[in-house]
Scaffold this motif. Sequence first.
Motif, PDB file in Angstrom:
ATOM      1  N   SER A 152      -7.044   4.507   0.928  1.00 46.38           N
ATOM      2  CA  SER A 152      -6.613   2.641   0.715  1.00 46.38           C
ATOM      3  C   SER A 152      -6.935   1.957   2.040  1.00 46.38           C
ATOM      4  CB  SER A 152      -5.641   2.863   0.228  1.00 46.38           C
ATOM      5  OG  SER A 152      -5.041   3.642   0.695  1.00 46.38           O
ATOM      6  N   TRP A 153      -6.659   0.832   1.847  1.00 45.71           N
ATOM      7  CA  TRP A 153      -5.854  -0.413   3.300  1.00 45.71           C
ATOM      8  C   TRP A 153      -5.480  -1.499   2.274  1.00 45.71           C
ATOM      9  CZ3 TRP A 153     -10.762   1.407   0.111  1.00 45.71           C
ATOM     10  CH2 TRP A 153     -11.107   0.065  -0.557  1.00 45.71           C
ATOM     11  N   ALA A 154      -5.354  -1.770   2.877  1.00 47.53           N
ATOM     12  CA  ALA A 154      -4.235  -3.069   3.285  1.00 47.53           C
ATOM     13  C   ALA A 154      -5.019  -4.149   4.038  1.00 47.53           C
ATOM     14  CB  ALA A 154      -2.896  -3.522   4.347  1.00 47.53           C
ATOM     15  N   GLU A 162       0.999  -1.239  -0.269  1.00 51.27           N
ATOM     16  CA  GLU A 162      -0.323  -0.188   0.227  1.00 51.27           C
ATOM     17  C   GLU A 162       0.361   0.940   0.010  1.00 51.27           C
ATOM     18  OE1 GLU A 162      -3.715   2.176   2.785  1.00 51.27           O
ATOM     19  OE2 GLU A 162      -2.564   0.445   3.875  1.00 51.27           O
ATOM     20  N   ALA A 163       1.745   1.255   1.367  1.00 50.65           N
ATOM     21  CA  ALA A 163       2.720   2.850   0.954  1.00 50.65           C
ATOM     22  C   ALA A 163       3.952   2.367   0.155  1.00 50.65           C
ATOM     23  CB  ALA A 163       3.871   2.390   2.020  1.00 50.65           C
ATOM     24  N   LYS A 164       4.053   1.446  -0.691  1.00 48.06           N
ATOM     25  CA  LYS A 164       4.706   2.077  -2.171  1.00 48.06           C
ATOM     26  C   LYS A 164       3.402   2.327  -3.957  1.00 48.06           C
ATOM     27  CE  LYS A 164       8.223  -2.175  -1.309  1.00 48.06           C
ATOM     28  NZ  LYS A 164       8.498  -3.151  -1.783  1.00 48.06           N
ATOM     29  N   ALA A 165       2.447   1.772  -3.389  1.00 44.77           N
ATOM     30  CA  ALA A 165       1.297   2.533  -4.444  1.00 44.77           C
ATOM     31  C   ALA A 165       1.323   4.211  -4.055  1.00 44.77           C
ATOM     32  CB  ALA A 165       0.280   1.121  -4.170  1.00 44.77           C
ATOM     33  N   LEU A 175      -2.636  11.167   4.787  1.00 43.49           N
ATOM     34  CA  LEU A 175      -2.823  11.510   6.495  1.00 43.49           C
ATOM     35  C   LEU A 175      -3.648   9.653   6.927  1.00 43.49           C
ATOM     36  CD1 LEU A 175      -5.606  14.133   5.953  1.00 43.49           C
ATOM     37  CD2 LEU A 175      -3.386  14.366   6.549  1.00 43.49           C
ATOM     38  N   TYR A 176      -3.308   9.212   8.198  1.00 41.90           N
ATOM     39  CA  TYR A 176      -3.625   8.091   9.019  1.00 41.90           C
ATOM     40  C   TYR A 176      -3.938   8.216  10.239  1.00 41.90           C
ATOM     41  CZ  TYR A 176       0.790   9.733   9.693  1.00 41.90           C
ATOM     42  OH  TYR A 176       2.531  10.655  10.121  1.00 41.90           O
ATOM     43  N   ARG A 177      -4.169   6.957  10.537  1.00 39.43           N
ATOM     44  CA  ARG A 177      -5.493   7.420  11.722  1.00 39.43           C
ATOM     45  C   ARG A 177      -4.692   7.355  13.123  1.00 39.43           C
ATOM     46  NH1 ARG A 177      -6.482   7.994  16.574  1.00 39.43           N
ATOM     47  NH2 ARG A 177      -8.346   7.379  17.047  1.00 39.43           N
ATOM     48  N   VAL A 178      -3.249   6.825  13.247  1.00 33.22           N
ATOM     49  CA  VAL A 178      -2.480   6.683  14.704  1.00 33.22           C
ATOM     50  C   VAL A 178      -0.566   6.683  13.475  1.00 33.22           C
ATOM     51  CG1 VAL A 178      -3.633   4.690  16.168  1.00 33.22           C
ATOM     52  CG2 VAL A 178      -2.475   4.176  14.653  1.00 33.22           C
ATOM     53  N   ASP A 212      -3.962  19.949  -1.390  1.00 33.35           N
ATOM     54  CA  ASP A 212      -4.078  19.650  -3.228  1.00 33.35           C
ATOM     55  C   ASP A 212      -4.883  18.289  -3.746  1.00 33.35           C
ATOM     56  OD1 ASP A 212      -4.092  22.103  -4.017  1.00 33.35           O
ATOM     57  OD2 ASP A 212      -2.444  22.233  -4.986  1.00 33.35           O
ATOM     58  N   ALA A 213      -3.828  17.130  -2.868  1.00 32.36           N
ATOM     59  CA  ALA A 213      -3.496  16.015  -2.997  1.00 32.36           C
ATOM     60  C   ALA A 213      -3.674  15.339  -1.735  1.00 32.36           C
ATOM     61  CB  ALA A 213      -2.704  15.528  -3.086  1.00 32.36           C
ATOM     62  N   VAL A 214      -4.767  14.335  -0.691  1.00 28.77           N
ATOM     63  CA  VAL A 214      -4.657  13.912   0.371  1.00 28.77           C
ATOM     64  C   VAL A 214      -4.451  11.791  -0.162  1.00 28.77           C
ATOM     65  CG1 VAL A 214      -5.990  13.114   2.065  1.00 28.77           C
ATOM     66  CG2 VAL A 214      -5.771  15.527   1.074  1.00 28.77           C
ATOM     67  N   PHE A 215      -4.055  11.635   0.413  1.00 23.48           N
ATOM     68  CA  PHE A 215      -3.922  10.029   0.547  1.00 23.48           C
ATOM     69  C   PHE A 215      -5.087   9.745   2.593  1.00 23.48           C
ATOM     70  CE2 PHE A 215      -1.619  11.197  -2.793  1.00 23.48           C
ATOM     71  CZ  PHE A 215      -1.792  10.401  -3.549  1.00 23.48           C
ATOM     72  N   LEU A 216      -5.794   9.136   2.217  1.00 21.03           N
ATOM     73  CA  LEU A 216      -6.661   8.492   3.479  1.00 21.03           C
ATOM     74  C   LEU A 216      -5.867   7.264   3.169  1.00 21.03           C
ATOM     75  CD1 LEU A 216      -9.157  10.118   3.419  1.00 21.03           C
ATOM     76  CD2 LEU A 216      -7.900  11.360   4.881  1.00 21.03           C
ATOM     77  N   VAL A 217      -4.692   6.185   4.024  1.00 23.10           N
ATOM     78  CA  VAL A 217      -5.032   5.343   4.210  1.00 23.10           C
ATOM     79  C   VAL A 217      -4.562   4.427   5.028  1.00 23.10           C
ATOM     80  CG1 VAL A 217      -2.164   6.077   2.692  1.00 23.10           C
ATOM     81  CG2 VAL A 217      -2.807   6.190   5.447  1.00 23.10           C
ATOM     82  N   GLY A 218      -4.803   2.810   5.722  1.00 24.12           N
ATOM     83  CA  GLY A 218      -4.215   2.353   6.810  1.00 24.12           C
ATOM     84  C   GLY A 218      -6.529   2.080   6.858  1.00 24.12           C
TER      85      GLY A 218
END
Length: 702
Positions: free
Chosen positions: A546-548, A338-341, A362-365, A501-507
């Motif tokens: 995204s999520w893994a 996920e991080a590499k993508a 941006l992540y939760r923890v 401008d661009a935000v990645f919400l991950v995990g």
Amino acid sequence: MAGERGPTDLLAGLDPEQLAAVTAPRGPVCVLAGAGTGKTRTIVRRIAHLIHAGHVSAGQVLAVTFTARAAGELRTRLLALGVPGAQARTFHAAALRQLRYFWPRVVGDQQWDLLDGKLRLVGQAAHRAGVGTERETLRDLASEIEWAKASLVAPEDYPAAVARARRETPVAAEQVAKVYAAYEAAKNAARQLDFDDLLLHTAAALEEHSAVAEEFRDRYRCFVVDEYQDVTPLQQRVLDAWLGRRDDLTVVGDANQTIYSFAGASPRPLLDFTRRFPEATVVRLERDYRSTPQVVSLANRVISAARDRPAGSRLRLIGQRPNGPEPTYAEHDDEPTEAKAVAARIKDLVDAGTALSEIAVLYRVNAQSEVYEQALAELDIPYLVRGGERFFARQEVRQAMAALRKACGDPPEGELPAIVRGLLEPFGLTAEPPSGGKARERWESLLALVELAEELVATDARADLPRYANELEMRAQAQHPPTVEGVTLASLHAAKGLEWDAVFLVGLVDGTVPIQHADGDDAAIEEERRLLYVGVTRAREHLALSWALSRTEGGKRYRRRSRFLYGLIPDNHPTARIAATRQRDTRPVMGRAMTPVRYCRVCGDKLIGTMPTKLGRCESCPSDLDQSLLDRLREWRMERSKALKVPAYVIFTDATLLAIAEQRPADRAALVAISGVGATKLDKFGPEVLSVIDAATRSGGL
């Protein structure tokens, strides 16, 4: 001063709702401002309008907010509008200023020192109370003390208060109370104050000393509170003491962005504002100028699924920008993938012209940042971890500020940006940036100082080196750094008030969003939903979610994507995976997708209500509960709660145990499918629960 405006200019460019808020008469005003609707612009224009119209003098205005950065932003904008005399501070900074002034009359002796940090005293108190003194434990204890004081809870009342709030405690509540009491005693014996004491003592000074209150209220006549949904009971008490019986108060907030309940914040004062002030002017700002309609649409769908939205919080954003790309969704086998993508997508954006400083992950923890730091470093993409080393604490910045202050005595001639650049060249500000590493980070910090000089000249034609050095000092005190080029890595909480401008919400997996310890508490789950809403509304144009399925590369893929994503992902998207078993219903209702719907495992009807959803059956359908297994599960839970020194419901709620005892899962997949068993709890307790079930089966108990 360049940038100074008259009363007419202050109203130019405002939409009808912003205009109504800016020109509302003196008295109680409540501005319900959705994300991206221009609330800061509205606040400063209102303050400037009141001053320019002669309703109040600049020195009689006190605007308060919750972060030093936000207060610095208010001061900068007020300066540009020609009203430098208005005070804009955090609650704590305002209280400190007042307490120092009134201390000789209220206390009468030498002022007490302000604690730099409370961990040392908390450690001493924990040792006396027989509680562990590991650094992580001390931090948790300090947080509990801060919550208690912000909530106006005394040490002796702490156990009852946390029981009412169903608050998870680091150790037994009675032990926390002992540490809290010992900490207060040690602090007072040392004649020291912590940050919460600033508020407590300020409120007491105004409440108990009429002369002090009269002098203060004669000085400040008009109050403005930003982010009012985040006010704590202690801050509200201070605000009430400031006001007295007056009502010249403007509050601005959005209950949909209440994400600090764990620290004692409550949207209740915002929602009850018109009950306290029936004659208040109420204005709703819903035109979103920040995000594209595609991002706004997703944000509205996220928050409309909330179950606890009071009428006063139902703001529906209306996008004002041109169309942009649709938000994207991606499922990955594991976190490194996920991080590499994400890093690869960031590289594409940068190559296409997006500035590094306009991209955020941006992540939760905070623990989630490491894998993204590594992925970005592998592609040689600069990044900044928000919450890490502060800008003004960096060695090169401190050296630069010292040199700039020294040069103020005999400033060089020329334009301010050129002067600053020349003074910073000896510290590493070369014409071309270094290739990477620490040298590049140092160069970026120095360049940010030059760019700040350019910004100051643009707003103040008289800006010179002394004014610039003073601006830097003010920003350092307020922790309001200039923009530094680099991708921002930040927690969702730390991202509040910012935009990119661009935000990645991950995990985005259950157990992380929503966080595992929120399970079993409907209010906590809804706060997690609001946290996701805040993350979505940080994006102006590009938004990726995204999520893994596994934490580690090659690990078992047992995670589930966040429950908040159901009903959001388009049906034809590869990650939607709509099962034939009707795990959810996505038929349109009033032009939007329905929230997730579960079905009874007995009769197949839709489940309505929290308990039926958790049990997986209608309340009227027969239960196949095995009481013996439920008793064994309860005994196991009690043993684990004692061992971990946490309330039993933190392990699993009664409803979750009941669901386990009814459904009798035989493996990890079946166990994690039960509502209330997230990925984190599955890791921590899954093997033990399955062992209890297996033992009951082998003994003939099932």
